[in-house]
Design an enzyme around this catalytic site. Structure first.
Site, mmCIF file in Angstrom:
data_model
loop_
_atom_site.group_PDB
_atom_site.id
_atom_site.type_symbol
_atom_site.label_atom_id
_atom_site.label_comp_id
_atom_site.label_asym_id
_atom_site.label_seq_id
_atom_site.Cartn_x
_atom_site.Cartn_y
_atom_site.Cartn_z
ATOM 1 N N HIS A 154 25.011 3.590 75.662
ATOM 2 C CA HIS A 154 24.014 4.022 74.670
ATOM 3 C C HIS A 154 22.796 3.126 74.700
ATOM 4 O O HIS A 154 21.658 3.593 74.689
ATOM 5 C CB HIS A 154 24.609 3.972 73.260
ATOM 6 C CG HIS A 154 25.486 5.140 72.924
ATOM 7 N ND1 HIS A 154 25.167 6.434 73.241
ATOM 8 C CD2 HIS A 154 26.684 5.186 72.282
ATOM 9 C CE1 HIS A 154 26.133 7.239 72.822
ATOM 10 N NE2 HIS A 154 27.069 6.528 72.236
ATOM 11 N N GLU A 207 29.380 1.771 74.533
ATOM 12 C CA GLU A 207 28.233 1.397 73.696
ATOM 13 C C GLU A 207 27.088 0.846 74.529
ATOM 14 O O GLU A 207 25.917 1.085 74.242
ATOM 15 C CB GLU A 207 28.668 0.391 72.623
ATOM 16 C CG GLU A 207 29.731 0.922 71.660
ATOM 17 C CD GLU A 207 29.286 2.165 70.901
ATOM 18 O OE1 GLU A 207 28.065 2.323 70.664
ATOM 19 O OE2 GLU A 207 30.162 2.984 70.545
ATOM 20 N N HIS A 242 25.743 10.917 74.170
ATOM 21 C CA HIS A 242 27.122 11.356 74.334
ATOM 22 C C HIS A 242 27.168 12.482 75.356
ATOM 23 O O HIS A 242 26.283 13.340 75.401
ATOM 24 C CB HIS A 242 27.707 11.837 73.005
ATOM 25 C CG HIS A 242 28.100 10.691 72.120
ATOM 26 N ND1 HIS A 242 27.969 10.716 70.750
ATOM 27 C CD2 HIS A 242 28.636 9.470 72.408
ATOM 28 C CE1 HIS A 242 28.397 9.576 70.234
ATOM 29 N NE2 HIS A 242 28.796 8.804 71.222
#
Lengths: 422, 178
Positions: A141, A138, A147
């Protein structure tokens, strides 16, 4: 406070496509906090914070970003906020789905939410979902990574049960460095540490490890893997007992048939290292006490020095200071005739002007490459050796090949925030 | 407290109310593909515009889902072949999902795909919703994913040159642990 969170969350747009693949942050030191209303019910708060600290550190170890836990600033000033919740949670507009499937999500502005209906566990402890692995994903991100559908990537969308000791692999490192650049910085010294061991058959085996030092920190560099050891840097005080906590200027290993001695230099002083007891000598077997003045142990050599190395071809220590080189004979225990000499004279440039000139950071003989490197700032120059002269006899002795970037030869030597350094 | 009996909490019980809805059929599969960006809309002959906005609103999503399910449930009961749930968009999305997930690319909602969809995963969509910005996303994401194909092998390891300065014994690099 909750009202404010809900209002801000509803204003936040879901991360738009243009943001993935771009650096999300323009500064290099980012703050984070596990928010008080978002603790997990499954692990202690200390465990949760410890895991997040490690997750952030893992990204620090492969990028120029540093992360610091901030427990004091107002929440709005925290760059990355983490929290656990279930269903509708933390004022977030995207509900969690209960146990199974979604385990977490991240928002562009830096919030990370974990679904507390999932069974999160600490690393390497039984069944469940590794909180460390999810947190690293995470955070990826939040930093701008999308992804990535590659086996082995931490940014795969689906969770893979944790292998023992998962780490960020080469391509994940390059992905984040594609956004934020590689790691740079000057080194205090670089050296290969030699030690002799006996094999099971009684044979003497010579082993070595490569170390990069910068001020009070150091990294072990794994040449075979093109990266530093996982978990580095480490404080000099932890790994090299007796050395100044601020680090050293130079390391010299005098290695001949008669001598096998390691020295560290800092300022006007130097220490001899006792590798058997893994600490500096306070008094060596010859009765010399340390630290000792450079001018006493090496008459004619002024301190402080920039760097030094021992050349086994001529049994001299080469001390570098400014633009000059002092060649010290170990056998005669004095400076060589004609010393000092200009660096450009002893190590001439093959390409005119392409030369460090002065104020070297390190003179490093690498057993991996069987070559001497002169390092200054972000660049290094390889000294022409036997192999190069065998291929082209016209190359001058000890001449310097054109400079290249340190990052192109030794990868991912990255700092972490001082608060993460034990 | 969630009930558990083991020291490491590995047997922690979760009530059925807190369980994520399983992907069991093409309906739920379509919702999955839409949610994670593989499909731009849920219906292909609906006159109603799908919800495609940057603020995900689960209530509106649910309402659309229900109307979608109701519409197609009645159609599937009547059973005309041309009104099957597997629209071209769904098939395309399914193929894409199977491809990026490393599954057999069949275009069929098979058991392998079902298992993959039910695995724990990140809530961030794999593909974003904005069709204009999606182009840039696709390029960037494809670049990152192409890079992984180009660099197919791990970095070439350095070899230890045993021709040390004056030819002494072989030098071996120790492999350290974290």
């Amino acid at each position: 406070h909750l009202q404010s969170l809900i209002h801000k969350s509803s204003r936040r747009k879901r991360s738009t496509g243009v943001l993935w693949g771009h650096a999300a942050f323009s500064k290099s030191v980012l703050t984070w906090r596990l928010i008080g209303e978002g603790y997990s019910s499954q692990l202690s708060v200390d465990e949760q914070r410890h895991i997040f600290r490690l997750a952030f550190r893992m990204w620090s170890e492969v990028s120029p970003l540093q992360f610091v836990e901030d427990l004091r600033s107002p929440p709005d000033e925290i760059d990355i906020r983490l929290g656990f919740g279930t269903g509708r949670h933390l004022g977030c507009s995207q509900s969690f789905d209960g146990a199974g499937r979604e385990f977490a999500h991240a928002w562009f502005l830096g919030d990370i939410h974990f679904d507390d209906d999932e069974h999160f566990t600490a690393p390497n402890t039984g069944n469940g979902i590794s909180l460390l692995k999810v947190a690293v994903h995470e955070i990826g991100h939040v930093l701008g990574l999308p992804h990535i559908y590659r086996s082995g990537s931490i940014m795969q969308p689906s969770y893979r049960p944790q292998d023992d000791g998962f780490e960020l692999d080469w391509l994940d490192r390059k992905a984040i460095q594609n956004l934020y650049g590689g790691c740079g910085g000057r080194f205090s010294t670089v050296f290969d540490w030699i030690r002799k061991e006996r094999s099971a058959y009684g044979e003497v085996v010579v082993r070595f490890n490569t170390y990069f030092m910068r001020n009070g920190w150091y990294w072990l560099y794994e040449n075979r893997s093109n990266r530093t050891r996982y978990g580095d840097p480490v404080s000099v005080q932890v790994g090299w007992h007796g050395l100044p906590s601020s680090g050293v200027d130079a390391y010299v290993h005098v290695w001949s048939r008669e001598t096998d001695t390691a020295y560290f230099f800092k300022g006007t002083q130097y220490w001899r290292y006792d590798s058997e007891n893994d600490q500096t000598f306070s008094e060596d077997p010859d009765g010399q006490r340390y630290p000792r003045l450079i001018s006493e142990g090496f008459p004619g050599v002024p301190g402080p020095i920039d760097t030094a190395y021992y050349d086994r071809r001529d049994a001299h220590i080469y001390f570098f200071r400014g633009s000059m080189v002092y060649r010290f004979s170990i056998q005669a225990n004095k400076l060589a005739a004609q010393s000092p000499q200009r660096m450009t004279e002893l190590f001439p440039a093959l390409t005119p002007g392409n030369h460090p000139g002065s104020n070297l950071d390190a003179a490093y003989f690498s057993y991996t490459h069987n070559a001497l490197f002169l390092i200054k700032g972000a660049s290094y120059w390889r000294v022409v050796g036997k192999r190069e002269r065998r291929m082209k006899r016209s190359l001058p002795y000890n001449s310097l090949l054109p400079g290249r970037e340190v990052q192109q030869q030794w990868f991912d030597i990255c700092e972490v925030h001082a608060s993460a350094l034990k | 407290e969630k009930v558990f009996h083991s020291r490491d909490h590995s047997d922690i019980e979760t009530s059925s109310e807190h369980l994520a809805e399983l992907i069991t059929d093409t309906d739920t599969a379509q919702h999955f593909l839409f949610k994670y960006g593989f499909m731009r809309s849920l219906t292909w002959e609906s006159t109603r515009s799908p919800v495609v906005n940057t603020e995900t609103n689960s209530d509106v999503f649910l309402e659309d889902t229900l109307s979608f399910v109701q519409k197609h449930s009645s159609l599937s009961r009547s059973g005309p072949a041309e009104h099957t749930l597997e629209s071209p968009d769904f098939t395309r999305a399914l193929l894409e999902f199977q491809r990026v997930s490393g599954l057999p690319v069949t275009g069929v909602f098979d058991d392998t795909t079902k298992v993959a969809m039910n695995k724990p995963r990140c809530g961030v969509p794999d593909k974003e919703e904005d069709p204009i910005e999606n182009i840039e996303t696709s390029i960037i994401t494809e670049n990152l994913n192409e890079t992984s194909e180009i660099f197919n092998t791990t970095a070439t390891p350095q070899t230890n040159d045993t021709d040390v300065q004056n030819g002494t014994s072989d030098m071996i690099e120790t492999a350290p642990q974290r």
